[in-house]
Scaffold this motif. Structure first.
Motif, short mmCIF file in Angstrom:
data_model
loop_
_atom_site.label_atom_id
_atom_site.label_comp_id
_atom_site.label_asym_id
_atom_site.label_seq_id
_atom_site.Cartn_x
_atom_site.Cartn_y
_atom_site.Cartn_z
N VAL A 107 10.04 -63.93 -8.64
CA VAL A 107 11.09 -62.98 -9.02
C VAL A 107 12.43 -63.46 -8.49
CG1 VAL A 107 11.93 -60.61 -8.70
CG2 VAL A 107 9.52 -61.01 -9.25
N SER A 108 12.47 -63.91 -7.24
CA SER A 108 13.73 -64.37 -6.64
C SER A 108 14.32 -65.56 -7.39
CB SER A 108 13.50 -64.76 -5.17
OG SER A 108 13.12 -63.63 -4.44
N ARG A 109 13.47 -66.49 -7.79
CA ARG A 109 13.96 -67.66 -8.55
C ARG A 109 14.50 -67.23 -9.91
NH1 ARG A 109 9.00 -71.75 -7.27
NH2 ARG A 109 9.79 -72.60 -5.33
N ARG A 110 13.82 -66.31 -10.56
CA ARG A 110 14.32 -65.81 -11.86
C ARG A 110 15.66 -65.10 -11.69
NH1 ARG A 110 10.37 -66.43 -15.57
NH2 ARG A 110 8.21 -66.31 -14.86
N LEU A 111 15.76 -64.28 -10.65
CA LEU A 111 17.01 -63.55 -10.41
C LEU A 111 18.13 -64.53 -10.08
CD1 LEU A 111 18.54 -60.90 -10.15
CD2 LEU A 111 17.71 -60.74 -7.79
N GLU A 112 17.84 -65.52 -9.27
CA GLU A 112 18.86 -66.52 -8.93
C GLU A 112 19.37 -67.22 -10.19
OE1 GLU A 112 19.48 -70.36 -6.03
OE2 GLU A 112 17.55 -70.15 -7.04
N ALA A 113 18.46 -67.59 -11.09
CA ALA A 113 18.85 -68.26 -12.34
C ALA A 113 19.71 -67.36 -13.21
CB ALA A 113 17.60 -68.71 -13.10
N MET A 114 19.34 -66.09 -13.31
CA MET A 114 20.15 -65.16 -14.12
C MET A 114 21.54 -64.99 -13.53
SD MET A 114 17.68 -62.07 -15.28
CE MET A 114 16.20 -62.40 -16.22
N LEU A 115 21.61 -64.82 -12.22
CA LEU A 115 22.91 -64.64 -11.59
C LEU A 115 23.77 -65.89 -11.73
CD1 LEU A 115 21.82 -62.65 -8.41
CD2 LEU A 115 23.10 -61.78 -10.39
N ALA A 116 23.16 -67.06 -11.66
CA ALA A 116 23.91 -68.31 -11.85
C ALA A 116 24.48 -68.36 -13.26
CB ALA A 116 23.02 -69.51 -11.58
N LEU A 117 23.69 -67.95 -14.26
CA LEU A 117 24.19 -67.91 -15.64
C LEU A 117 25.38 -66.96 -15.80
CD1 LEU A 117 20.90 -67.91 -17.75
CD2 LEU A 117 22.70 -69.65 -17.77
N LEU A 118 25.40 -65.94 -14.95
CA LEU A 118 26.49 -64.96 -14.99
C LEU A 118 27.68 -65.38 -14.13
CD1 LEU A 118 24.26 -61.76 -14.87
CD2 LEU A 118 25.55 -62.62 -16.85
N GLY A 119 27.59 -66.57 -13.53
CA GLY A 119 28.71 -67.09 -12.75
C GLY A 119 28.72 -66.70 -11.29
N CYS A 120 27.61 -66.20 -10.78
CA CYS A 120 27.55 -65.80 -9.37
C CYS A 120 27.11 -66.96 -8.49
CB CYS A 120 26.55 -64.66 -9.18
SG CYS A 120 27.03 -63.13 -9.98
N GLU A 121 27.73 -67.06 -7.34
CA GLU A 121 27.29 -68.03 -6.35
C GLU A 121 26.14 -67.39 -5.57
OE1 GLU A 121 28.90 -70.16 -2.29
OE2 GLU A 121 30.37 -69.36 -3.71
N THR A 122 25.03 -68.10 -5.50
CA THR A 122 23.87 -67.56 -4.80
C THR A 122 23.40 -68.54 -3.72
OG1 THR A 122 22.28 -68.55 -6.34
CG2 THR A 122 23.07 -66.32 -6.86
N ALA A 123 22.67 -68.01 -2.77
CA ALA A 123 22.03 -68.82 -1.73
C ALA A 123 20.69 -68.17 -1.45
CB ALA A 123 22.87 -68.88 -0.47
N MET A 124 19.63 -68.96 -1.54
CA MET A 124 18.29 -68.45 -1.27
C MET A 124 17.95 -68.70 0.20
SD MET A 124 16.83 -67.50 -4.30
CE MET A 124 15.09 -67.93 -4.40
N THR A 125 17.31 -67.71 0.83
CA THR A 125 16.87 -67.94 2.21
C THR A 125 15.60 -68.79 2.23
OG1 THR A 125 15.63 -65.86 2.28
CG2 THR A 125 17.90 -65.84 3.13
N ARG A 126 14.86 -68.80 1.12
CA ARG A 126 13.74 -69.73 1.00
C ARG A 126 13.52 -70.04 -0.47
NH1 ARG A 126 8.39 -68.05 -0.23
NH2 ARG A 126 8.22 -65.83 -0.46
N THR A 127 13.10 -71.28 -0.73
CA THR A 127 12.84 -71.71 -2.11
C THR A 127 11.40 -72.20 -2.28
OG1 THR A 127 13.67 -73.92 -1.57
CG2 THR A 127 15.24 -72.35 -2.55
N THR A 128 10.63 -72.14 -1.21
CA THR A 128 9.22 -72.52 -1.23
C THR A 128 8.44 -71.45 -0.48
OG1 THR A 128 9.23 -73.74 0.85
CG2 THR A 128 9.86 -74.98 -1.14
N ALA A 129 7.13 -71.61 -0.42
CA ALA A 129 6.28 -70.65 0.29
C ALA A 129 6.32 -70.85 1.80
CB ALA A 129 4.84 -70.76 -0.22
N GLN A 130 7.20 -71.71 2.29
CA GLN A 130 7.31 -72.00 3.71
C GLN A 130 8.01 -70.87 4.46
OE1 GLN A 130 6.34 -74.99 5.27
NE2 GLN A 130 5.33 -75.56 3.36
#
Length: 186
Positions: free
Chosen positions: A24-47
């Motif tokens: 869900v977080s990856r999908r949301l990040e992609a949508m927000l990027a398409l809308l021009g938002c700068e995003t930063a994920m606290t994690r991008t893997t299961a680590q």
């Protein structure tokens, strides 16, 4: 939310919470990027983000401290923490939004939109996050979104599908855009 040794809850079909949270977080990040938002994920893997600790509890505390540090390190941030709910009685379903003290309005409109689209008839209300380390130590506005209940067999099935995740993310992205464009966050 979650990751590493703290994978969160598990659904009836064995679906781990941290996996859905990340999808869900990856999908949301992609949508927000398409809308021009700068995003930063606290994690991008299961680590986990833990950098210290011998026990699972100590590692979880380290992970949470590191997440708070990442979020608070941005001068103007809006925290969105994605989770899945669980309750011993499988009859419960629907999203629930918790918030920092300075994000009540965002949480209220987000809860309303999620309920209308995903759980019509639900009486759930947005609530201040109490006893949640990440939310209590974040200096920026923040919401913790429990997307649904993995303890509901039917809802777990929906939460695993790309279609449901996309619908969920569209609602979240729309509410975040409305909030940031109304001058709350820049």
């Amino acid at each position: 939310g979650h990751g590493g040794p703290d994978g969160g809850t598990t659904g009836y079909a064995g679906t781990p919470e941290d996996r859905i949270n990340l999808e869900v977080s990856r999908r949301l990040e992609a949508m927000l990027a398409l809308l021009g938002c700068e995003t930063a994920m606290t994690r991008t893997t299961a680590q986990s983000l833990a950098t210290e600790g011998e026990t699972i509890r100590a590692k979880k505390q380290s992970d949470l401290r590191n997440r708070v540090s990442i979020v608070n390190g941005f001068p103007s941030a809006l925290l969105v923490s994605i989770h899945q709910n669980h309750f011993p009685d499988p009859k419960y379903s629907g999203p629930q939004v918790f918030h920092t003290k300075n994000a009540a309005e965002l949480a209220k409109t987000m809860q309303s939109a999620l309920t209308a689209a995903l759980a019509p008839g639900s009486k759930r209300q947005a609530k201040t996050a109490s006893g949640i380390y990440l939310m209590e130590h974040c200096t920026h506005p923040g919401v913790l979104v429990e997307c649904g209940f993995l303890s509901s067999y039917e809802e777990e099935g929906k939460l695993r599908t790309p279609e449901h995740q996309k619908k969920l993310c569209c609602i979240l992205a729309a509410e975040l855009m409305a909030y940031t464009h109304n001058g709350a966050v820049r």
